[in-house]
Scaffold this motif. Structure first.
Motif, short mmCIF file in Angstrom:
data_model
loop_
_atom_site.label_atom_id
_atom_site.label_comp_id
_atom_site.label_asym_id
_atom_site.label_seq_id
_atom_site.Cartn_x
_atom_site.Cartn_y
_atom_site.Cartn_z
N PRO A 252 0.63 -1.07 0.01
CA PRO A 252 -0.25 -0.04 -0.20
C PRO A 252 0.90 1.35 -0.03
CG PRO A 252 -0.97 -1.68 1.59
CD PRO A 252 0.50 -1.98 1.09
N ILE A 253 2.11 1.25 0.53
CA ILE A 253 3.02 2.54 0.63
C ILE A 253 3.72 2.86 -0.69
CG2 ILE A 253 4.99 1.39 1.45
CD1 ILE A 253 5.18 3.75 3.64
N ILE A 254 3.67 1.75 -1.51
CA ILE A 254 4.69 2.08 -2.59
C ILE A 254 3.78 3.13 -3.53
CG2 ILE A 254 5.28 1.12 -5.06
CD1 ILE A 254 7.18 0.37 -3.13
N PRO A 255 2.63 3.07 -3.95
CA PRO A 255 2.03 4.19 -4.72
C PRO A 255 2.20 5.59 -4.30
CG PRO A 255 0.54 2.20 -4.67
CD PRO A 255 1.67 1.99 -3.57
N HIS A 256 1.82 5.48 -2.73
CA HIS A 256 1.97 6.82 -1.94
C HIS A 256 3.43 7.51 -2.21
CE1 HIS A 256 1.61 9.71 0.99
NE2 HIS A 256 2.71 9.30 1.76
N LEU A 257 4.39 6.29 -1.96
CA LEU A 257 5.69 7.11 -2.00
C LEU A 257 6.21 7.57 -3.52
CD1 LEU A 257 7.76 4.55 0.42
CD2 LEU A 257 7.46 6.98 0.51
N PHE A 258 5.39 6.97 -4.54
CA PHE A 258 5.92 7.19 -5.85
C PHE A 258 5.20 8.61 -6.06
CE2 PHE A 258 5.23 7.53 -10.26
CZ PHE A 258 6.45 6.75 -10.79
N ARG A 259 3.98 8.72 -5.54
CA ARG A 259 3.37 10.16 -5.72
C ARG A 259 4.17 11.28 -5.24
NH1 ARG A 259 -1.58 11.10 -7.26
NH2 ARG A 259 -0.82 9.81 -8.88
N THR A 260 4.78 11.03 -4.10
CA THR A 260 5.47 12.05 -3.24
C THR A 260 6.84 11.96 -3.45
OG1 THR A 260 5.79 10.66 -1.24
CG2 THR A 260 3.73 11.74 -1.31
N GLU A 261 7.72 10.95 -3.60
CA GLU A 261 9.11 10.93 -3.88
C GLU A 261 9.68 10.95 -5.32
OE1 GLU A 261 10.38 11.71 -0.95
OE2 GLU A 261 8.61 11.43 0.11
N TYR A 262 8.86 10.32 -6.14
CA TYR A 262 9.40 10.13 -7.47
C TYR A 262 9.63 11.86 -8.26
CZ TYR A 262 9.17 9.57 -12.68
OH TYR A 262 9.18 9.89 -14.04
N ARG A 263 8.86 12.79 -7.97
CA ARG A 263 8.91 13.96 -8.20
C ARG A 263 10.48 14.48 -7.77
NH1 ARG A 263 3.58 15.34 -5.25
NH2 ARG A 263 4.58 15.71 -3.32
N LYS A 264 10.53 14.36 -6.40
CA LYS A 264 11.79 14.85 -5.72
C LYS A 264 13.06 14.40 -6.36
CE LYS A 264 9.20 15.51 -1.53
NZ LYS A 264 8.95 14.82 0.08
N ILE A 265 13.00 13.07 -6.46
CA ILE A 265 14.13 12.38 -7.11
C ILE A 265 14.48 12.96 -8.54
CG2 ILE A 265 15.01 10.33 -7.91
CD1 ILE A 265 13.67 8.96 -5.43
N VAL A 266 13.55 13.10 -9.46
CA VAL A 266 13.64 13.43 -10.91
C VAL A 266 13.95 14.73 -10.81
CG1 VAL A 266 12.46 13.98 -13.04
CG2 VAL A 266 12.08 11.84 -11.86
N SER A 267 13.62 15.65 -9.91
CA SER A 267 13.64 16.93 -10.10
C SER A 267 15.43 17.24 -9.56
CB SER A 267 12.81 17.98 -9.15
OG SER A 267 11.67 17.91 -9.52
#
Length: 408
Positions: free
Chosen positions: A6-21
């Protein structure tokens, strides 16, 4: 189901953008696909590792460390290529030097803010700006973006690819504009955030969860601008106030079946008073400048709509602000909304005369308003307008609301 899923989609939404930026800021825009690949691979590794070993004590920190290591490996491979192979080749563009990937909170925030200005560059279309914002700044998947735009993922992939190529060709830098240019560039960023919010608030998507997500992401991006002293301008505060006021009535606008509830029929106890208060705070902060933007006027209109009383003062205030807004920047939608206020202040007959001058033949809201205005004056005409509105409505929710007016 394992406890990490359950936590993977949430972390993808919140952390993916930070890593990419952060990675894009380090590599440069020309390597945006590499940054996206590293971020995506990081989450793939997380799913595998956490499935076997369980959730780590600090999942976000684990992701950052994994992304940092992958980025360092990439830079190491590139340095070998640059030092040992590239000297013998021609027309090879040098890669970013160094392997110090800074994933501190400050650099994450700075990188996201700078990326906001990069993806909202005027070199690409508004649709592309919104699409890139959803992907890079909000962490939306391609399928989700396709749903938001009511199209397929092939169209979105092509649109984003062309936008990235254009930004590379224009050599767009991931940085804040200089102070002399920041107001002009900020206007483009605010327009993108405004359109992103509207995409959620007036979405033709049937996905109610996604609609709210779009609005909340627009508010988050605007909040980031306010938190930075270089971009904390009155018009930014006005836009956030506008979004807070609108979002405060989100739950009252739709019933449990996903049907739209018109303003006059909303249960005001469902309005979110915390968001109304926040809207009032940001609107007061917006008053500190000398410039009056469209967002100031629209926020004022939205603020009046959070007043529960149906007083003459309320509708006169709304009508006055609409008059100012249309003098500043004419919009058929604003003119249509103004007509409703005219009906409240000057009566239905006057409002009908003004509405019929607008002539918006493809807009179902136009015919729905005429149906409302003619109701009680000429019910046959009202029914004809409601039927036209029904034929033009795009969503099931809008169609159902019109059918209720028709009694069918």
């Amino acid at each position: 189901m394992t406890n990490h899923e359950p936590i993977i989609p949430h972390l993808f939404r919140t952390e993916y953008r930070k890593i990419v930026s952060v990675l894009c800021r380090h590599f440069g825009f020309r390597e945006i696909e590499i940054a996206e690949d590293i971020a995506s691979e990081t989450f793939q590794v997380a799913m595998q590792a956490w499935g076997l070993e369980g959730l780590p004590p600090n999942p976000a920190g684990w992701l950052y460390n994994t992304a940092k290591n992958k980025a360092k490996n990439y830079l190491h491979r590139e340095s070998i290529f640059r030092d040992n192979i590239a000297p013998g080749l021609k027309n090879i563009e040098p890669q970013a030097a160094g392997d110090d990937i800074d994933l501190s909170l400050q650099n994450i925030n700075d990188s996201q803010l700078q990326m906001m200005f990069a993806v909202c560059h005027p070199a690409i279309s508004r649709e592309a700006q919104i699409g890139l914002s959803l992907r890079i700044l909000c962490g939306f998947g391609i399928d989700e973006i396709a749903t938001a735009f009511v199209t397929n993922k092939e169209v979105i992939n092509k649109r984003l690819f062309r936008a990235k190529e254009k930004l590379r060709k224009e050599k767009v830098q991931i940085e804040l504009p200089p102070p002399s240019e920041i107001d002009a560039r900020l206007e483009q960023v605010l327009t993108t955030i405004y359109l992103l919010f509207n995409e959620g608030y007036y979405s033709v998507s049937q996905n109610n969860t996604l609609r709210k997500e779009l609005c909340l992401e627009a508010m988050r991006l605007c909040t980031m601008l306010i938190e930075n002293p270089d971009t904390n301008k009155p018009q930014v505060n006005a836009l956030l106030a506008l979004m807070c006021f609108h979002a405060s009535r989100f739950d009252a606008r739709m019933n449990g079946n996903g049907e739209i509830i018109l303003y006059d029929e909303q249960v005001s106890s469902l309005w979110n008073t915390d968001l109304i208060n926040k809207g009032g705070y940001f609107l007061s902060m917006a008053a500190q400048g000398s410039k009056l933007s469209r967002y100031h006027l629209e926020a004022g209109i939205a603020a009046w709509h959070t007043q529960q009383s149906d007083s003459p003062e309320k509708w006169e205030g709304i009508l006055h602000l609409y008059n100012q807004l249309l003098q500043r920047e004419y919009s058929p939608v604003a003119a249509l909304n103004r007509t409703y206020a005219v009906a409240k202040v000057r009566g239905k007959e006057v409002a009908i005369g003004e509405a019929e001058k607008l002539n918006l033949p493809e807009n179902h809201f136009y015919y729905a308003l005429l149906g409302e205005l003619y109701s009680g004056l000429n019910d046959d005409k009202a029914r004809l307008h409601w039927l036209t509105a029904l034929s033009l409505a795009k969503t099931d929710a809008d169609k159902e609301a019109i059918r209720k007016k028709l009694g069918v």
